[in-house]
Design a protein around this motif. Sequence first.
Motif, PDB file in Angstrom:
ATOM      1  N   PRO A  46      14.472  -2.013  -4.912  1.00 40.01           N
ATOM      2  CA  PRO A  46      14.401  -1.054  -3.800  1.00 40.01           C
ATOM      3  C   PRO A  46      13.211  -0.108  -3.968  1.00 40.01           C
ATOM      4  N   ALA A  47      12.555   0.233  -2.856  1.00 37.80           N
ATOM      5  CA  ALA A  47      11.377   1.109  -2.794  1.00 37.80           C
ATOM      6  C   ALA A  47      10.107   0.412  -3.276  1.00 37.80           C
ATOM      7  N   GLN A  48      10.193  -0.861  -3.610  1.00 36.52           N
ATOM      8  CA  GLN A  48       9.006  -1.596  -4.060  1.00 36.52           C
ATOM      9  C   GLN A  48       8.123  -1.944  -2.863  1.00 36.52           C
ATOM     10  N   ARG A  49       6.836  -1.697  -3.005  1.00 39.22           N
ATOM     11  CA  ARG A  49       5.884  -2.026  -1.944  1.00 39.22           C
ATOM     12  C   ARG A  49       5.425  -3.473  -2.107  1.00 39.22           C
ATOM     13  N   ILE A  50       5.403  -4.180  -1.005  1.00 42.85           N
ATOM     14  CA  ILE A  50       4.994  -5.573  -1.018  1.00 42.85           C
ATOM     15  C   ILE A  50       4.064  -5.827   0.165  1.00 42.85           C
ATOM     16  N   GLN A  62      -0.998 -10.917   7.657  1.00 36.94           N
ATOM     17  CA  GLN A  62      -0.485 -10.140   6.542  1.00 36.94           C
ATOM     18  C   GLN A  62      -0.099  -8.756   7.038  1.00 36.94           C
ATOM     19  N   GLN A  63       0.875  -8.140   6.343  1.00 38.30           N
ATOM     20  CA  GLN A  63       1.379  -6.839   6.769  1.00 38.30           C
ATOM     21  C   GLN A  63       1.972  -6.106   5.570  1.00 38.30           C
ATOM     22  N   ALA A  64       1.673  -4.822   5.448  1.00 36.53           N
ATOM     23  CA  ALA A  64       2.270  -4.000   4.406  1.00 36.53           C
ATOM     24  C   ALA A  64       3.755  -3.802   4.697  1.00 36.53           C
ATOM     25  N   ALA A  65       4.559  -3.665   3.639  1.00 30.48           N
ATOM     26  CA  ALA A  65       6.001  -3.499   3.820  1.00 30.48           C
ATOM     27  C   ALA A  65       6.612  -2.835   2.594  1.00 30.48           C
ATOM     28  N   VAL A  66       7.850  -2.381   2.749  1.00 29.46           N
ATOM     29  CA  VAL A  66       8.601  -1.759   1.664  1.00 29.46           C
ATOM     30  C   VAL A  66       9.984  -2.389   1.599  1.00 29.46           C
ATOM     31  N   VAL A  67      10.442  -2.691   0.385  1.00 32.10           N
ATOM     32  CA  VAL A  67      11.806  -3.184   0.201  1.00 32.10           C
ATOM     33  C   VAL A  67      12.742  -1.985   0.273  1.00 32.10           C
ATOM     34  N   ILE A  78      19.789 -10.926  -0.676  1.00 30.96           N
ATOM     35  CA  ILE A  78      19.108 -10.689   0.599  1.00 30.96           C
ATOM     36  C   ILE A  78      18.295  -9.409   0.452  1.00 30.96           C
ATOM     37  N   LEU A  79      17.085  -9.416   0.971  1.00 32.99           N
ATOM     38  CA  LEU A  79      16.220  -8.236   0.930  1.00 32.99           C
ATOM     39  C   LEU A  79      16.166  -7.581   2.295  1.00 32.99           C
ATOM     40  N   ALA A  80      16.394  -6.279   2.347  1.00 30.68           N
ATOM     41  CA  ALA A  80      16.158  -5.510   3.563  1.00 30.68           C
ATOM     42  C   ALA A  80      14.746  -4.944   3.458  1.00 30.68           C
ATOM     43  N   ILE A  81      13.874  -5.345   4.355  1.00 30.82           N
ATOM     44  CA  ILE A  81      12.446  -5.031   4.262  1.00 30.82           C
ATOM     45  C   ILE A  81      12.002  -4.281   5.510  1.00 30.82           C
ATOM     46  N   ARG A  82      11.237  -3.223   5.300  1.00 31.20           N
ATOM     47  CA  ARG A  82      10.712  -2.422   6.412  1.00 31.20           C
ATOM     48  C   ARG A  82       9.200  -2.637   6.518  1.00 31.20           C
ATOM     49  N   PRO A  83       8.718  -3.397   7.499  1.00 29.53           N
ATOM     50  CA  PRO A  83       7.279  -3.566   7.692  1.00 29.53           C
ATOM     51  C   PRO A  83       6.617  -2.242   8.066  1.00 29.53           C
ATOM     52  N   GLU A  84       5.353  -2.088   7.680  1.00 30.59           N
ATOM     53  CA  GLU A  84       4.606  -0.874   7.985  1.00 30.59           C
ATOM     54  C   GLU A  84       3.337  -1.224   8.748  1.00 30.59           C
ATOM     55  N   GLY A  85       3.022  -0.415   9.758  1.00 29.44           N
ATOM     56  CA  GLY A  85       1.795  -0.629  10.514  1.00 29.44           C
ATOM     57  C   GLY A  85       1.847  -1.911  11.325  1.00 29.44           C
ATOM     58  N   THR A  86       0.673  -2.431  11.631  1.00 27.33           N
ATOM     59  CA  THR A  86       0.561  -3.646  12.438  1.00 27.33           C
ATOM     60  C   THR A  86       0.033  -4.791  11.590  1.00 27.33           C
ATOM     61  N   PRO A  87       0.434  -6.019  11.874  1.00 25.50           N
ATOM     62  CA  PRO A  87      -0.085  -7.162  11.106  1.00 25.50           C
ATOM     63  C   PRO A  87      -1.561  -7.406  11.411  1.00 25.50           C
ATOM     64  N   VAL A  88      -2.281  -7.902  10.395  1.00 25.24           N
ATOM     65  CA  VAL A  88      -3.696  -8.230  10.557  1.00 25.24           C
ATOM     66  C   VAL A  88      -3.933  -9.637  10.019  1.00 25.24           C
ATOM     67  N   ALA A 134      -3.522  -0.337  -6.377  1.00 21.86           N
ATOM     68  CA  ALA A 134      -3.048  -1.716  -6.413  1.00 21.86           C
ATOM     69  C   ALA A 134      -3.190  -2.360  -5.048  1.00 21.86           C
ATOM     70  N   GLN A 135      -3.450  -3.645  -5.044  1.00 17.55           N
ATOM     71  CA  GLN A 135      -3.547  -4.376  -3.786  1.00 17.55           C
ATOM     72  C   GLN A 135      -2.222  -4.293  -3.049  1.00 17.55           C
ATOM     73  N   GLY A 136      -2.276  -3.925  -1.759  1.00 21.21           N
ATOM     74  CA  GLY A 136      -1.076  -3.751  -0.968  1.00 21.21           C
ATOM     75  C   GLY A 136      -0.548  -2.332  -0.957  1.00 21.21           C
ATOM     76  N   GLU A 137      -1.091  -1.458  -1.792  1.00 21.49           N
ATOM     77  CA  GLU A 137      -0.635  -0.065  -1.844  1.00 21.49           C
ATOM     78  C   GLU A 137      -1.083   0.684  -0.587  1.00 21.49           C
ATOM     79  N   VAL A 138      -0.224   1.536  -0.062  1.00 20.14           N
ATOM     80  CA  VAL A 138      -0.541   2.348   1.113  1.00 20.14           C
ATOM     81  C   VAL A 138      -0.731   3.792   0.668  1.00 20.14           C
ATOM     82  N   VAL A 139      -1.888   4.383   0.983  1.00 19.54           N
ATOM     83  CA  VAL A 139      -2.216   5.734   0.521  1.00 19.54           C
ATOM     84  C   VAL A 139      -2.742   6.572   1.681  1.00 19.54           C
TER      85      VAL A 139
END
Length: 205
Positions: A46-50, A62-67, A78-88, A134-139
């Motif tokens: 939980p709270a892991q960025r993927i 590809q799209q940033a997301a958080v578990v 089962i993973l509950a995942i929250r996508p962030e932003g828009t896919p590119v 880190a790659q995939g990190e949102v700042v």
Amino acid sequence: MLRKDLEVFMNVPSSSSQRTLHPGIVVDASDQTITVRPGQGIGFQPAQRIRLYYEIKREFMQQAAVVDATLETDEGPILAIRPEGTPVSAESRQCYRVSTVFSSHTATVADEPGCMLTDVSVTGFSVIAAGPLAQGEVVRVALGHDRATFSGRACVQSIKQLPSGQTRFGFHCVQDKGAAGNLPQGLQTISMAVQREQLRRLAGA
């Protein structure tokens, strides 16, 4: 875009430029959250960025997301995942990037001010920074231009070690609905300003 039964791949951000993609199947999808059944032997916290990778209309995105949570069921986790932003696009840069090396633009990335802005487009930019990121990190980021500051959130899309020993980080703007910040406006403003300056130089103005 994400829908039930869609095959997705998940990448855990790291400082390495290599990507290990873990497969999964979307069990359910809503506007804000998806549930994914990962492949066997794949653990997330939980709270892991993927980063999510999936194919839409024959294009790999590809799209940033958080578990948000991990759930145990009779059929496995089962993973509950929250996508962030828009896919590119995960295949190539969507928009032309213009070099800003000679324009003296800088950026603040996370808590690091004065990072050299090396190129910019209407959707992203790259900087030379100390990190570590880190790659995939949102700042949080902030770009300055003509006495104005443009801020928002951006996702680390690439990491490259330069021959000089410095590190160049490529970012894509994360556009969350209702989120504060004017980074998209700033990327467009800076990109157009630098292109106009380069055209003036080419014309000998």
